[in-house]
Design a protein around this motif. Structure first.
Motif, PDB file in Angstrom:
ATOM      1  N   PHE A  79     -30.133  18.187  53.073  1.00  0.00           N
ATOM      2  CA  PHE A  79     -29.436  18.858  54.174  1.00  0.00           C
ATOM      3  C   PHE A  79     -30.190  20.119  54.608  1.00  0.00           C
ATOM      4  O   PHE A  79     -30.283  20.418  55.804  1.00  0.00           O
ATOM      5  N   ALA A  80     -30.738  20.840  53.635  1.00  0.00           N
ATOM      6  CA  ALA A  80     -31.462  22.069  53.968  1.00  0.00           C
ATOM      7  C   ALA A  80     -32.695  21.763  54.798  1.00  0.00           C
ATOM      8  O   ALA A  80     -32.950  22.403  55.828  1.00  0.00           O
ATOM      9  N   LYS A  81     -33.482  20.781  54.375  1.00  0.00           N
ATOM     10  CA  LYS A  81     -34.715  20.503  55.119  1.00  0.00           C
ATOM     11  C   LYS A  81     -34.444  19.789  56.442  1.00  0.00           C
ATOM     12  O   LYS A  81     -35.314  19.739  57.309  1.00  0.00           O
ATOM     13  N   SER A  82     -33.225  19.259  56.619  1.00  0.00           N
ATOM     14  CA  SER A  82     -32.854  18.629  57.888  1.00  0.00           C
ATOM     15  C   SER A  82     -32.248  19.620  58.870  1.00  0.00           C
ATOM     16  O   SER A  82     -31.889  19.254  59.981  1.00  0.00           O
ATOM     17  N   GLY A  83     -32.101  20.872  58.443  1.00  0.00           N
ATOM     18  CA  GLY A  83     -31.573  21.890  59.339  1.00  0.00           C
ATOM     19  C   GLY A  83     -30.078  21.863  59.507  1.00  0.00           C
ATOM     20  O   GLY A  83     -29.546  22.399  60.488  1.00  0.00           O
ATOM     21  N   LEU A  84     -29.356  21.256  58.549  1.00  0.00           N
ATOM     22  CA  LEU A  84     -27.900  21.231  58.620  1.00  0.00           C
ATOM     23  C   LEU A  84     -27.320  22.507  58.013  1.00  0.00           C
ATOM     24  O   LEU A  84     -27.903  23.115  57.114  1.00  0.00           O
ATOM     25  N   THR A  85     -26.163  22.891  58.485  1.00  0.00           N
ATOM     26  CA  THR A  85     -25.446  24.036  57.934  1.00  0.00           C
ATOM     27  C   THR A  85     -24.489  23.534  56.860  1.00  0.00           C
ATOM     28  O   THR A  85     -23.593  22.725  57.151  1.00  0.00           O
TER      29      THR A  85
END
Length: 485
Positions: A226-232
Motif C-alpha cells: 500500500f505504501a509503495k502504491s501511494g495509498l493512504t
C-alpha cells in the motif's frame, strides 16, 4: 598529440603478468581501458602501432588488434589511417574521481515496515516459516520428474498469464471442500505468493491517494504494498473478535483483513463483524482483501469458513498461499476473484503478468489432485497442534515477566504481549543467540504507540528449543529492565 612512453609499456606489462586465468587479449583490453578511464592515457594521446605494441609486449599482433578493436567499438579509442588515439570521454578532468552519489529514496519508502529476516538456516521462533524439513521432498521430486518426462519442452514457454489451468482447477476443487468457496478456474489467478496478490489488488482496484484500511497491528507485507502504491493507510484496531469496524471521515477503497486467524493477534473475526464488514463494503463500493494465509491449521473445532464463501457475489478478493502450507521458496500463491471482477480484469491480468513456473505449477497440481496435499496438511496440523501446546507450556514455566498470550487455536505463531518493554531492542539482542522472534510493536502503523511484545513462530522451531529459547528471552528482558533501572 602526445605518444605514451616507456611507462605505457610498463603499465601494460604489469597488467598482463597479473591477468590470472583470463586471456592475454582480455588483460590487454582491461589495462588499456583502466588507463583511459583513470586519465593515465589522456584524450588525444596517440598509441603506438599494433605491430610495435605486440613486439614490446611479446604477444601476437592479432591479440593486440582484437583488444584495440573492442576498445574502438566501445568508444574508448578512435582508429583511422593516421593511427589510434584516445577519445574524449567527457568534461571531467583526467584522473578526477567521480563525485559521491546523492542518494535520496522516494518519501513513501519511509513508511515501509522493517524487513523480516529471510536467511537460511531459519533461526528459532521466526514467524511465518513452516516445518520445511517435514516436506516430502522425494515425492515432490518424483512428481516434478514425471511432469518433465511427460511434457518436457512444451512447458518452456510462458503459458497463461493467470497460471496453469490444471493448477487453477485443482485449487478450485480444494477450496470448495476446505474453505466453502464455490468458484471455477476462470476466477483464479496464480501469483508469486500472497504479496503479489495484494499488489495486483492495488493495481486493479485502487488509484494513488485512495484510502486502504488495514488491521492495526497487521501484516507488514500488505502495508509495504500500500505504501509503495501511494495509498493512504488507516489502521483499524484489533481485539479478541478481530478487526473492529470504526467509522471514519473518508471511506476506503480497499479493506485488508485476515479474518480466519488475524496476524499477529490470532483472533477470529466474529460473524457479526464479518456481516457488518461485507455490508459496509457493498454500501461504500469498497473491496475486501481476505488474506487466508494459514487457515488450514486449526487445532480446535472445524476450520473457520472463508468470508468469500458466505454470500453470493461478495465484494471480496480471496488470497491464499502455498508458502505457509508447503515451503516458502515455492513462491506460489493465488487469488480468487468474484465472477464479474474476473471477467473485467482478464485483459489487465494479461498485461500485468507473464506466466511462467509452469513445471512447478503442474507438479503442484498433481500434488493436490493425488491427495498428497491433504495428507501433508493433516500431518502438519498434528505437528503444529503439538508444538502450539508445548510452547504454551514453556511460556507458563519459563517466562516470568508479566505477559498475556494472544493466540487463537491455530496457525504457526503465538504472540506474547508484554507491557512497557523495548521489544525492538530485545529482538535485536536475541539475534546473537540465533533467536528471531518479531517485535509486536513493529506491526503497528505507529510503531511508537503500539502494544509491545514478542511474536513467536513455532512452525520451523522444534519443541526442544522452546524452553531454552524462552529462558534466554527472559534473561534479555530482565537485562533490559535492569539497565532501565
Amino acid at each position: 598529440m602526445n605518444i605514451p612512453g616507456d611507462d605505457f609499456y610498463a603499465l601494460i606489462t604489469q597488467a598482463l603478468q597479473s591477468r590470472g586465468s583470463g586471456t592475454l587479449q582480455r588483460a590487454l583490453y582491461r589495462a588499456l581501458r583502466e588507463a583511459i578511464l583513470s586519465g593515465r592515457l589522456q584524450a588525444d594521446s596517440c598509441l603506438p602501432g599494433s605491430r610495435m605494441i605486440a613486439s614490446q609486449l611479446a604477444v601476437s599482433r592479432n591479440t593486440v588488434n582484437a583488444a584495440l578493436e573492442q576498445l574502438t567499438l566501445e568508444g574508448y579509442l578512435l582508429r583511422s589511417r593516421q593511427g589510434t588515439r584516445v577519445a574524449h570521454l567527457g568534461h571531467r578532468e583526467a584522473g578526477q574521481s567521480p563525485p559521491a552519489l546523492d542518494v535520496t529514496l522516494a518519501s513513501r519508502m519511509a513508511s515501509l515496515p522493517a524487513p523480516t529476516p529471510r536467511g537460511t538456516p531459519v533461526p528459532a521462533f521466526t514467524p511465518g516459516t513452516p516445518a520445511i524439513n517435514y516436506f516430502p521432498l522425494p515425492l515432490w521430486r518424483r512428481l516434478y520428474d514425471r511432469v518433465l518426462r511427460e511434457e518436457g519442452s512444451a512447458l518452456l514457454g510462458y503459458g497463461s498469464p493467470a497460471g496453469e489451468l490444471s493448477l487453477r482447477e485443482a485449487i478450485a476443487r480444494h477450496l470448495a471442500l476446505s474453505r466453502g468457496i464455490q468458484c471455477d478456474a476462470s476466477q483464479i489467478v496464480i501469483t508469486e505468493g500472497a504479496l503479489e496478490g495484494v499488489s495486483l489488488c492495488t493495481q486493479l482496484l485502487s488509484e494513488a491517494g485512495d484510502i486502504a484500511w488495514t488491521e492495526d497491528p497487521g501484516y507488514a507485507g500488505a502495508k509495504s504494498v500500500f505504501a509503495k502504491s501511494g495509498l493512504t493507510m488507516v489502521g483499524m484496531p484489533v481485539d479478541e473478535e478481530g478487526m473492529r469496524l470504526e467509522t471514519q471521515e473518508h471511506s476506503p477503497k480497499l479493506i485488508f483483513t485476515s479474518p480466519s486467524h488475524q496476524f499477529p493477534y490470532g483472533s477470529v473475526l466474529s460473524i457479526n463483524r464479518r456481516l457488518a464488514l461485507l455490508e459496509f463494503a457493498r454500501q461504500h463500493n469498497a473491496w475486501i482483501i481476505e488474506d487466508d494465509y494459514d487457515s488450514e491449521f486449526r487445532y480446535s473445532g472445524e476450520l473457520v469458513p472463508a468470508m468469500m464463501g458466505m454470500q453470493d457475489n461478495p465484494p471480496v478478493v480471496y488470497l491464499g498461499t502455498f508458502s505457509k502450507t508447503l515451503f516458502p521458496s515455492l513462491r506460489t500463491g493465488f487469488m480468487v476473484l468474484p465472477k464479474a471482477l474476473a471477467h473485467a480484469a482478464n485483459p489487465a491480468i494479461g498485461s500485468l503478468l507473464r506466466g511462467g513456473h509452469r513445471a512447478e505449477q503442474r507438479t503442484l497440481a498433481l500434488f493436490i489432485e493425488e491427495g498428497h496435499y491433504a495428507r501433508h496438511l493433516a500431518a502438519m496440523r498434528r505437528l503444529y497442534r503439538k508444538r502450539y501446546r508445548q510452547l504454551r507450556e514453556a511460556l507458563a514455566v519459563e517466562l516470568h515477566t508479566p505477559h498475556r498470550v494472544l493466540a487463537g487455536e491455530g496457525g504457526m505463531h503465538l504472540t506474547v504481549a508484554i507491557d512497557g518493554v523495548d521489544d525492538t531492542a530485545i529482538v535485536q539482542q536475541a539475534k546473537q543467540y540465533q533467536l528471531a522472534p518479531a517485535a509486536l510493536s513493529g506491526y503497528y502503523l505507529d510503531t511508537q504507540r503500539g502494544q509491545t511484545g514478542l511474536v513467536l513462530g513455532y512452525g520451523n522451531t522444534s519443541a526442544s528449543q522452546f524452553a531454552p529459547g524462552i529462558r534466554r528471552l527472559q534473561r534479555l528482558i530482565t537485562q533490559w529492565q535492569d539497565e532501565k533501572g
